[in-house]
Design a protein around this motif. Structure first.
Motif, PDB file in Angstrom:
ATOM      1  N   GLY A  23       0.792  -1.217   0.000  1.00 22.05           N
ATOM      2  CA  GLY A  23       0.000   0.000   0.000  1.00 22.05           C
ATOM      3  C   GLY A  23       0.822   1.264   0.000  1.00 22.05           C
ATOM      4  O   GLY A  23       0.355   2.307   0.461  1.00 22.05           O
ATOM      5  N   CYS A  25       1.777   3.216  -2.456  1.00 21.19           N
ATOM      6  CA  CYS A  25       1.375   4.305  -3.349  1.00 21.19           C
ATOM      7  C   CYS A  25       0.422   5.259  -2.630  1.00 21.19           C
ATOM      8  O   CYS A  25       0.615   6.477  -2.634  1.00 21.19           O
ATOM      9  N   SER A  26      -0.604   4.701  -1.990  1.00 21.38           N
ATOM     10  CA  SER A  26      -1.534   5.543  -1.227  1.00 21.38           C
ATOM     11  C   SER A  26      -0.853   6.139  -0.003  1.00 21.38           C
ATOM     12  O   SER A  26      -1.106   7.287   0.369  1.00 21.38           O
ATOM     13  N   VAL A  44      -9.565   2.293   5.009  1.00 22.29           N
ATOM     14  CA  VAL A  44      -8.804   1.041   4.896  1.00 22.29           C
ATOM     15  C   VAL A  44      -9.174   0.086   6.035  1.00 22.29           C
ATOM     16  O   VAL A  44      -9.339  -1.117   5.816  1.00 22.29           O
ATOM     17  N   PHE A 117      -7.739   8.304  -5.108  1.00 21.25           N
ATOM     18  CA  PHE A 117      -7.180   7.249  -4.253  1.00 21.25           C
ATOM     19  C   PHE A 117      -8.244   6.481  -3.483  1.00 21.25           C
ATOM     20  O   PHE A 117      -7.973   5.394  -2.998  1.00 21.25           O
ATOM     21  N   ILE A 121      -8.545   2.112  -3.659  1.00 20.63           N
ATOM     22  CA  ILE A 121      -8.414   1.144  -2.577  1.00 20.63           C
ATOM     23  C   ILE A 121      -8.700  -0.256  -3.100  1.00 20.63           C
ATOM     24  O   ILE A 121      -8.173  -1.252  -2.601  1.00 20.63           O
ATOM     25  N   ASN A 124      -5.549  -1.570  -4.023  1.00 15.52           N
ATOM     26  CA  ASN A 124      -4.494  -1.366  -3.034  1.00 15.52           C
ATOM     27  C   ASN A 124      -3.968  -2.734  -2.601  1.00 15.52           C
ATOM     28  O   ASN A 124      -4.717  -3.579  -2.098  1.00 15.52           O
ATOM     29  N   CYS A 125      -2.687  -2.953  -2.786  1.00 15.57           N
ATOM     30  CA  CYS A 125      -2.127  -4.279  -2.500  1.00 15.57           C
ATOM     31  C   CYS A 125      -2.203  -4.617  -1.018  1.00 15.57           C
ATOM     32  O   CYS A 125      -2.186  -5.805  -0.650  1.00 15.57           O
ATOM     33  N   TRP A 156      -2.016  -0.115   9.358  1.00 18.18           N
ATOM     34  CA  TRP A 156      -1.859   0.749   8.188  1.00 18.18           C
ATOM     35  C   TRP A 156      -2.274   2.182   8.529  1.00 18.18           C
ATOM     36  O   TRP A 156      -1.637   3.150   8.100  1.00 18.18           O
TER      37      TRP A 156
END
Length: 241
Positions: A23, A25-26, A44, A117, A121, A124-125, A156
């Motif tokens: 995650g 990038c976010s 998240v 963004f 999600i 989102n990995c 997170w």
């Protein structure tokens, strides 16, 4: 005890950002302000809390080899594990759409600040990683799956909240020009990862001590058995004489 251990390990030791760097990038793009970081972090947590238990149910009753046995004996040989990625992503995409609708309805300002963004999600990995880690670690119950999903989301959330607070303050610091922006952010993230992973010794120390105690008991039992063997051998020698 198992629930508490899993909860704290998922937040501090197996943190999605600092342990597996999922995650990112976010984490990097939406961490310029604390307000947007809190909004995305809460989203998240919600998505992980819903998708991990749902995907656990899918894995247990549909995807695993023999999971369809509840439909009848003739379905016991079916193995649908190759559909794991598709099913997990479908569940995640559905929940993300729900989150997007709710945020747009009740907090338009947050919806606009999160921008692209929020729908991202779904890819989102960290979200998919939560379900895949749940599957690979063979979490045994729905309660533990829910626990893991919430704890991973909190981990997170703490990561993006911490880096957002630091980036707001560091904006007024005299950072060397080559390190401004993502450079100093990556350095701070690495230092924070070291700090978070240092909790590993605190949370696993008891386990190590228990293992040492078990090993000591086994050694003592072996010594006792060897003494009994010697006594038995002496008795046999006396009888033979």
């Amino acid at each position: 005890m198992e629930h508490v251990e899993l909860f704290f390990k998922s937040i501090f030791i197996d943190n999605m950002v600092f342990a597996t760097f999922l995650g990112m990038c976010s984490y990097l793009a939406v961490s310029k302000k604390v307000s947007t970081a809190v909004g995305l972090g809460a989203a998240v947590i919600f998505v992980l809390a819903i998708t991990v238990p749902l995907n656990w149910l899918l894995d247990q009753y549909i995807l695993q080899p023999g999971a369809l046995e509840w439909l009848g004996p003739e379905f016991a040989e079916y193995d649908l594990s190759f559909l794991s990625f598709i099913m997990f992503i479908a569940t995640i995409a559905t929940m993300v759409q729900l989150v997007e609708i709710v945020v747009e309805k009740f907090s338009p300002a947050l919806y606009n600040s999160l921008g692209i963004f929020l729908p991202l999600i779904a890819v989102n990995c960290a979200i998919l990683g939560g379900s895949l880690f749940m599957q690979s670690r063979e979490i045994a119950s729905l309660g533990l799956a829910l626990n893991y999903g919430i704890a991973s989301g909190i981990g997170w959330f703490l990561a993006i909240l911490a880096i957002a607070a630091i980036r707001e303050k560091i904006r007024y610091s005299n950072v060397p020009a080559p390190l401004r922006g993502l450079g100093i952010t990556f350095i701070i993230t690495g230092l924070m990862a070291i700090g978070f992973m240092s909790f590993g010794g605190m949370l696993t120390g008891g386990d190590e001590e228990a293992k040492k105690d078990d090993a000591t008991v086994k050694v003592e039992q072996t010594i006792e058995l060897s003494e009994e063997d010697k006594a038995l051998a002496d008795n046999l020698n006396k009888v033979s004489e």
